[in-house]
Write a protein that holds these residues in place. Structure first.
Motif, PDB file in Angstrom:
ATOM      1  N   PRO A 120      34.422  89.582  62.665  1.00  0.00           N
ATOM      2  CA  PRO A 120      33.872  89.603  64.240  1.00  0.00           C
ATOM      3  C   PRO A 120      32.710  89.889  64.216  1.00  0.00           C
ATOM      4  N   ASN A 121      32.162  89.354  63.267  1.00  0.00           N
ATOM      5  CA  ASN A 121      30.447  88.886  63.053  1.00  0.00           C
ATOM      6  C   ASN A 121      30.399  88.095  62.631  1.00  0.00           C
ATOM      7  N   ARG A 122      31.680  86.906  62.841  1.00  0.00           N
ATOM      8  CA  ARG A 122      31.871  85.021  62.330  1.00  0.00           C
ATOM      9  C   ARG A 122      30.881  84.738  60.772  1.00  0.00           C
ATOM     10  N   ARG A 123      31.431  85.874  60.011  1.00  0.00           N
ATOM     11  CA  ARG A 123      30.338  85.520  58.829  1.00  0.00           C
ATOM     12  C   ARG A 123      31.402  85.376  57.735  1.00  0.00           C
ATOM     13  N   PHE A 124      30.894  84.383  57.153  1.00  0.00           N
ATOM     14  CA  PHE A 124      31.549  84.396  55.115  1.00  0.00           C
ATOM     15  C   PHE A 124      30.842  84.769  54.376  1.00  0.00           C
ATOM     16  N   TYR A 125      31.565  85.536  53.872  1.00  0.00           N
ATOM     17  CA  TYR A 125      30.324  86.512  52.487  1.00  0.00           C
ATOM     18  C   TYR A 125      30.498  86.006  50.912  1.00  0.00           C
ATOM     19  N   PHE A 126      30.533  85.052  50.344  1.00  0.00           N
ATOM     20  CA  PHE A 126      30.293  84.691  48.829  1.00  0.00           C
ATOM     21  C   PHE A 126      29.345  84.897  47.855  1.00  0.00           C
ATOM     22  N   PHE A 127      29.471  86.476  46.634  1.00  0.00           N
ATOM     23  CA  PHE A 127      28.033  87.048  46.577  1.00  0.00           C
ATOM     24  C   PHE A 127      27.174  86.355  47.486  1.00  0.00           C
ATOM     25  N   ILE A 155      25.995  83.784  48.454  1.00  0.00           N
ATOM     26  CA  ILE A 155      26.222  82.916  50.041  1.00  0.00           C
ATOM     27  C   ILE A 155      26.756  83.097  50.787  1.00  0.00           C
ATOM     28  N   GLU A 156      25.669  83.176  52.363  1.00  0.00           N
ATOM     29  CA  GLU A 156      26.244  83.779  53.681  1.00  0.00           C
ATOM     30  C   GLU A 156      26.547  82.169  54.053  1.00  0.00           C
ATOM     31  N   ILE A 157      27.975  81.751  54.463  1.00  0.00           N
ATOM     32  CA  ILE A 157      28.304  81.517  55.431  1.00  0.00           C
ATOM     33  C   ILE A 157      28.526  81.781  57.022  1.00  0.00           C
ATOM     34  N   TRP A 158      27.624  80.650  57.733  1.00  0.00           N
ATOM     35  CA  TRP A 158      27.846  81.184  59.479  1.00  0.00           C
ATOM     36  C   TRP A 158      29.290  79.543  59.922  1.00  0.00           C
ATOM     37  N   PRO A 159      29.796  80.444  61.122  1.00  0.00           N
ATOM     38  CA  PRO A 159      30.522  79.415  61.638  1.00  0.00           C
ATOM     39  C   PRO A 159      30.022  77.757  61.812  1.00  0.00           C
ATOM     40  N   GLN A 160      28.845  77.577  62.465  1.00  0.00           N
ATOM     41  CA  GLN A 160      28.713  75.871  62.313  1.00  0.00           C
ATOM     42  C   GLN A 160      28.542  75.334  60.680  1.00  0.00           C
ATOM     43  N   GLU A 161      28.828  76.493  60.069  1.00  0.00           N
ATOM     44  CA  GLU A 161      28.264  75.525  58.736  1.00  0.00           C
ATOM     45  C   GLU A 161      29.881  75.344  57.829  1.00  0.00           C
ATOM     46  N   VAL A 162      30.686  75.340  58.613  1.00  0.00           N
ATOM     47  CA  VAL A 162      32.598  75.445  58.416  1.00  0.00           C
ATOM     48  C   VAL A 162      32.699  74.185  57.332  1.00  0.00           C
ATOM     49  N   TYR A 163      31.574  72.904  56.971  1.00  0.00           N
ATOM     50  CA  TYR A 163      31.998  72.208  57.357  1.00  0.00           C
ATOM     51  C   TYR A 163      31.946  72.288  55.117  1.00  0.00           C
ATOM     52  N   TYR A 164      31.269  73.661  55.105  1.00  0.00           N
ATOM     53  CA  TYR A 164      30.855  74.495  53.483  1.00  0.00           C
ATOM     54  C   TYR A 164      32.496  74.623  53.142  1.00  0.00           C
ATOM     55  N   LEU A 165      33.120  75.072  54.130  1.00  0.00           N
ATOM     56  CA  LEU A 165      34.635  75.235  53.375  1.00  0.00           C
ATOM     57  C   LEU A 165      35.189  73.551  53.241  1.00  0.00           C
ATOM     58  N   THR A 166      35.859  73.404  53.957  1.00  0.00           N
ATOM     59  CA  THR A 166      35.810  71.468  53.799  1.00  0.00           C
ATOM     60  C   THR A 166      35.349  71.385  52.189  1.00  0.00           C
ATOM     61  N   GLY A 167      34.536  71.242  52.399  1.00  0.00           N
ATOM     62  CA  GLY A 167      34.128  70.230  51.010  1.00  0.00           C
ATOM     63  C   GLY A 167      34.660  71.360  50.070  1.00  0.00           C
ATOM     64  N   LEU A 168      35.084  71.988  50.305  1.00  0.00           N
ATOM     65  CA  LEU A 168      35.903  72.799  49.132  1.00  0.00           C
ATOM     66  C   LEU A 168      37.146  72.878  48.969  1.00  0.00           C
TER      67      LEU A 168
END
Ligand code: SF4
Ligand code: SF4
Length: 502
Positions: free
Chosen positions: A88-95, A97-110
């Motif tokens: 709903p708030n378009r965020r991914f939290y990992f301890f 780290i907080e990833i915003w939608p425009q930072e989806v390239y981190y997931l690509t890197g992962l």
């Protein structure tokens, strides 16, 4: 290679070499084109690799089931769940780290990191991922453990299935399927907890107040887990998963794989016969053809037939064979993580060698280090504020009744901190201009104070008017600037001011 080779007494290496020479598979008239599924009853086994697998199973399942309940304090304006996919708030939290939608390239890197790590594992120790870490392996192993606990070990289970089914058989099968469904249900239940606050969602699920989508996903994952781990088992590895085919193309002669050391094991014969043959100075191998290695195999492979796509490299046959060798007072590791090259070396009387450091392993490790390093650096130094601009498209500019030119923009200001922040927003590059922030009080210097809430974005409309009397160029580069009043941190983005002909 075939998916399910029968035990053959000729060396696997000779077969592979022959296949390479004919440029394909050797004709094998006695193997049907379609093999009906056999029921596999893997026998329990004890040993080093079984212990490693138990440890991995417990650790990975504990992480999967319990991680949603781990808390992480991010302050009053953010969720306190350590790992959370907040759609709903378009965020991914990992301890931290907080990833915003425009930072989806981190997931690509992962994903890139995960792929290269898989390649590295494969280059070092074959399908070690398949044998120990793959979810299909972990859950199937758990389902096997339940099956053995309820229906007995291999022999007892096979006998019970072969006999006429009694009430006891039905009862045991019923209990087994019930326990499988419970595990599958918990698996689906844990999955949805990654998408909402776990304790709250558990309460809602228990009281029937959770959203329908949560129940739907639990149902879907219960079904898939029960089907894949309970019923399809090795069929997933043999026919559905592409990785065995990919890894077969990626591997090389130095990768350690679970290998039957046929140089030592052949010719196979009973312990008694081996004694007689040796007394007559005849060759006798260490393999006593007890089939324990086959009976413990979760995919029903006879590793003595050589390299096999069905082998997930779990090492259980090593444990089984080691137990037999120990009983017979012979050296262990008749089956071991080894290479066909080493077998060839030993046949030729040369020492075995292991080459873990080689071009491909160094290359994979280098890529992992570089991609991981870049990701860490960009994460550590990423901006906590940002600005983006969208120029009005239709029309690109408006000529006012007094001859002035006007362009409209929508700017979005990003505040990634978990507190309110005041920003000064300004536009540079258009002389004689008047800058209006729509809905905000006008300021003579063309700058404006904009407050953005914690971990939020704010959209602001700006119109820029050029009153200069000289005709402007078709396009003028302008700069939108953002300054945090407290910290002085800045962000800027370029766009254009369009006039006639632009
Ligand atoms: S052959 Fe051995 S290593 Fe391969 S899947 Fe079977 S038990 Fe595991
Ligand atoms: S467990 Fe060892 S001795 Fe028994 S059949 Fe397999 S390789 Fe031969």
């Amino acid at each position: 290679m075939t998916l399910d080779q029968p035990a053959v007494d000729r060396p696997a290496l000779a077969r592979l070499v022959a296949e390479a020479e004919v440029g394909g598979e050797m004709p094998d008239d006695d193997v049907p084109l379609y093999a009906p599924r056999r029921n596999i009853y893997p026998q329990s086994v004890h040993g080093r690799f079984r212990n490693i697998k138990w440890t991995v199973l417990v650790v990975t399942l504990a992480i999967y089931y319990l991680l949603p309940f781990v808390r992480w304090n991010r302050g009053p304006n953010a969720p306190s769940q350590a790992v959370l996919i907040d759609f709903p708030n378009r965020r991914f939290y990992f301890f931290f780290i907080e990833i915003w939608p425009q930072e989806v390239y981190y997931l690509t890197g992962l994903l890139i990191l995960a792929a290269i790590l898989l390649f590295l594992m494969n280059a070092m120790a074959g399908r070690v991922w398949c044998g120990y870490l793959c979810p299909q392996t972990v859950w199937t192993d758990l389902f096997f453990a339940i099956e053995r606990a309820v229906e007995g070990d291999r022999r007892e289970h096979m006998l019970r299935d072969a006999r006429k089914w009694t009430a006891d058989t039905y009862l045991r099968k019923g209990i087994k399927h019930f326990l499988w469904l419970m595990v599958a249900w918990w698996t689906g239940g844990a999955w949805v907890l990654y998408f909402a606050d776990a304790p709250t969602l558990v309460k809602e699920l228990a009281t029937g107040q959770a959203p329908f989508i949560a129940y739907a996903w639990i149902g879907i994952l219960t079904f898939t887990t029960y089907t894949l781990a309970g019923h399809m088992r090795e069929q997933v590895c043999l026919y559905m998963c592409p990785w065995p085919r990919i890894q077969a193309a990626l591997t090389d002669e130095y990768a350690l794989n679970v290998t039957y050391r046929y140089d030592r094991g052949e010719p196979r014969c009973s312990a008694k016969k081996a004694e007689q043959l040796r007394a007559q100075k005849q060759p006798a191998g260490d393999c006593v053809d007890c089939l324990q290695c086959v009976h413990v195999c979760p995919t029903g492979v006879d590793i003595r037939g050589g390299a096999n796509l069905g082998c997930i490299q779990c090492g259980l046959c090593i444990d089984a064979c080691d137990a037999i060798m120990t009983k017979l007072g012979r050296a262990t590791r008749l089956i071991a993580y080894d290479t066909d090259l080493n077998i060839k070396q030993r046949i030729e009387g040369k020492p075995a060698f292991y080459k873990l450091l080689r071009m491909r392993t160094v290359l994979y490790a280098g890529i992992i280090a570089i991609v991981g390093g870049v990701m860490l650096y960009t994460l550590a130094t990423r901006d906590t504020e940002g600005i983006s601009v969208i120029h009005d498209r239709n029309p690109m500019y408006v000529r006012l009744s007094d001859g002035a030119l006007r362009n409209g923009y929508t700017i979005r200001i990003v505040n990634k901190r978990l507190k309110y922040r005041d920003f000064i927003v300004g536009v540079d590059g258009v002389p004689s201009s008047l800058i209006d922030f729509v809905g905000l009080p006008p300021r003579a210097d063309g700058r404006q104070l904009v407050t953005v809430g914690p971990d939020q974005t704010k959209e602001v409309r700006i119109v820029v008017t050029d009153y200069s009397t000289t005709p402007p160029p078709p396009s003028t580069s302008i700069l939108f600037k953002l300054i945090d009043i407290d910290s002085g941190e800045t962000a800027e983005v370029r766009d254009h001011f369009f006039g006639p002909g632009g």
